[in-house]
Design a protein around this motif. Structure first.
Motif, PDB file in Angstrom:
ATOM      1  N   VAL A 171       0.833  -1.199   0.000  1.00 40.09           N
ATOM      2  CA  VAL A 171       0.000   0.000   0.000  1.00 40.09           C
ATOM      3  C   VAL A 171       0.871   1.253   0.000  1.00 40.09           C
ATOM      4  CG1 VAL A 171      -1.692   1.330   1.309  1.00 40.09           C
ATOM      5  CG2 VAL A 171      -1.950  -1.140   1.100  1.00 40.09           C
ATOM      6  N   ARG A 172       1.839   1.318   0.908  1.00 41.95           N
ATOM      7  CA  ARG A 172       2.666   2.519   1.054  1.00 41.95           C
ATOM      8  C   ARG A 172       3.534   2.784  -0.171  1.00 41.95           C
ATOM      9  NH1 ARG A 172       3.441   5.221   5.935  1.00 41.95           N
ATOM     10  NH2 ARG A 172       5.420   5.973   5.111  1.00 41.95           N
TER      11      ARG A 172
ATOM     12  N   SER B 187      -3.700  10.946  -4.725  1.00 44.15           N
ATOM     13  CA  SER B 187      -3.481  12.162  -3.942  1.00 44.15           C
ATOM     14  C   SER B 187      -4.692  13.082  -3.984  1.00 44.15           C
ATOM     15  CB  SER B 187      -2.263  12.938  -4.469  1.00 44.15           C
ATOM     16  OG  SER B 187      -1.099  12.154  -4.463  1.00 44.15           O
ATOM     17  N   ILE B 188      -4.786  13.928  -2.967  1.00 46.95           N
ATOM     18  CA  ILE B 188      -5.692  15.072  -2.968  1.00 46.95           C
ATOM     19  C   ILE B 188      -4.824  16.314  -2.819  1.00 46.95           C
ATOM     20  CG2 ILE B 188      -7.579  16.266  -1.802  1.00 46.95           C
ATOM     21  CD1 ILE B 188      -8.501  13.565  -0.733  1.00 46.95           C
TER      22      ILE B 188
ATOM     23  N   ILE C 290     -10.159  10.614   7.327  1.00 48.77           N
ATOM     24  CA  ILE C 290      -8.761  10.817   6.976  1.00 48.77           C
ATOM     25  C   ILE C 290      -8.229  11.912   7.898  1.00 48.77           C
ATOM     26  CG2 ILE C 290      -9.158  10.126   4.588  1.00 48.77           C
ATOM     27  CD1 ILE C 290      -8.908  12.996   3.742  1.00 48.77           C
ATOM     28  N   PRO C 291      -6.916  11.989   8.083  1.00 53.74           N
ATOM     29  CA  PRO C 291      -6.374  12.973   9.030  1.00 53.74           C
ATOM     30  C   PRO C 291      -6.750  14.408   8.661  1.00 53.74           C
ATOM     31  CG  PRO C 291      -4.698  11.374   8.393  1.00 53.74           C
ATOM     32  CD  PRO C 291      -5.867  11.146   7.486  1.00 53.74           C
ATOM     33  N   SER C 292      -6.833  15.255   9.674  1.00 49.64           N
ATOM     34  CA  SER C 292      -7.105  16.674   9.447  1.00 49.64           C
ATOM     35  C   SER C 292      -5.901  17.341   8.790  1.00 49.64           C
ATOM     36  CB  SER C 292      -7.414  17.377  10.769  1.00 49.64           C
ATOM     37  OG  SER C 292      -8.577  16.843  11.359  1.00 49.64           O
TER      38      SER C 292
ATOM     39  N   THR D 207       0.217   6.926   2.269  1.00 53.50           N
ATOM     40  CA  THR D 207       0.749   7.097   3.624  1.00 53.50           C
ATOM     41  C   THR D 207      -0.300   7.593   4.609  1.00 53.50           C
ATOM     42  OG1 THR D 207       1.446   9.374   3.154  1.00 53.50           O
ATOM     43  CG2 THR D 207       3.027   7.615   2.665  1.00 53.50           C
ATOM     44  N   ASN D 208      -1.496   7.932   4.103  1.00 56.05           N
ATOM     45  CA  ASN D 208      -2.574   8.458   4.942  1.00 56.05           C
ATOM     46  C   ASN D 208      -2.100   9.680   5.729  1.00 56.05           C
ATOM     47  OD1 ASN D 208      -5.250   8.408   5.938  1.00 56.05           O
ATOM     48  ND2 ASN D 208      -4.594   7.368   7.808  1.00 56.05           N
ATOM     49  N   SER D 209      -1.414  10.599   5.023  1.00 55.30           N
ATOM     50  CA  SER D 209      -0.860  11.768   5.702  1.00 55.30           C
ATOM     51  C   SER D 209      -0.807  12.961   4.752  1.00 55.30           C
ATOM     52  CB  SER D 209       0.551  11.468   6.223  1.00 55.30           C
ATOM     53  OG  SER D 209       1.423  11.173   5.147  1.00 55.30           O
TER      54      SER D 209
END
Length: 267
Positions: A39-40, A102-103, A80-82, A122-124
């Motif tokens: 995934v990463r 990506s966003i 998802i993280p802030s 990376t969910n970051s």
């Protein structure tokens, strides 16, 4: 990974996991290191793309720095993280664009612009690559790993500029300029081409009723004649036609691709 699915072997295990809904990836990654690595690294998404597996996901920001994702097929929301608490995103409008894994979120400081990038891998959040020319209020759309932004407003007023973003390389490439400068316009991809519709021109806030088509193969813009009436609003796509909706009266305008003509639909 083979132990994760009953010892069936790595290749077959990956084939099974490719078909797992993406919103469950990090749940599974928590219990298997090799899947987490897939995934990463982005390899899992490349494998999915190679075999034609695609999912529709919706990402939205209803609060200043908070984002959520929605899986429409499974009717499931996931967090998802802030975003980092950067002042310009807390006090002013922001623009966003989803491309590849990506966003991108664009904001404007007093004297400069800023881009934040959220990675599904990376969910970051990290600082994203700046465009070659900084601007806002542009039209944009993505197609796979590529995205195009066009038009908008810079320090000198409305722009005819356009740039291509490659999410794999995280780079911006300057494209030929459009025929007309415009801001507050809408963008979309259809049949492998990028379109910009509506917006306002540089003279006396003139509302533009024309569209422009960019051909990625030959790198050129083609002006599409005026719509039946100027509309400055959103756009929607179906497989045969493009539908454009006005922002005040609910008026639909249909563009027939075969001869680039506009037809006003019912309100």
């Amino acid at each position: 990974m083979s132990e994760l699915i009953g010892g069936i072997g790595r290749e077959l295990a990956i084939s099974c996991l490719l078909r797992l809904p993406r919103s469950y990836y990090y749940d599974v990654a928590c219990v298997d290191r090799s899947f987490y690595s897939l995934v990463r690294s982005g390899n899992l998404y490349r494998l999915r793309r190679a075999v034609g597996i695609a999912e529709q996901m919706i990402y939205c920001s209803c609060n200043v720095l908070e984002w959520e994702g929605f899986d429409p097929c499974r009717q499931r929301w996931f967090g998802i993280p802030s975003m980092p608490p950067i002042e310009c995103f807390m006090l002013a409008d922001k623009e966003s664009l989803a491309v590849g894994t990506s966003i991108l979120v664009f904001g404007k400081r007093v004297e400069s612009h800023v881009v934040l990038r959220y990675s599904l891998l990376t969910n970051s959040w990290t600082t994203g690559e700046m465009m070659n020319t900084s601007w806002c209020l542009f039209g944009s759309a993505s197609f796979g790993e590529k995205a195009i932004v066009a038009g908008g407003i810079g320090q000198s007023g409305p722009l005819s500029s356009a740039e291509l973003y490659d999410s794999e390389m995280q780079t911006w490439t300057t494209l030929p300029s459009m025929s007309r400068a415009r801001q507050m316009c809408s963008g979309f991809f259809m049949d492998g081409k990028f379109y910009v519709i509506g917006g306002k021109a540089e003279r006396h806030n003139e509302v533009l009723s024309c569209a422009e088509e960019f051909d990625l193969e030959n790198g050129s813009w083609h002006l599409i004649p005026d719509m039946a009436q100027g509309l400055n609003g959103g756009s929607g796509i179906n497989v045969r036609y493009n539908l454009v909706f006005g922002s005040f009266d609910v008026v639909g305008v249909e563009c027939k691709k075969s001869h680039a003509s506009w037809i006003v639909l019912d309100k």
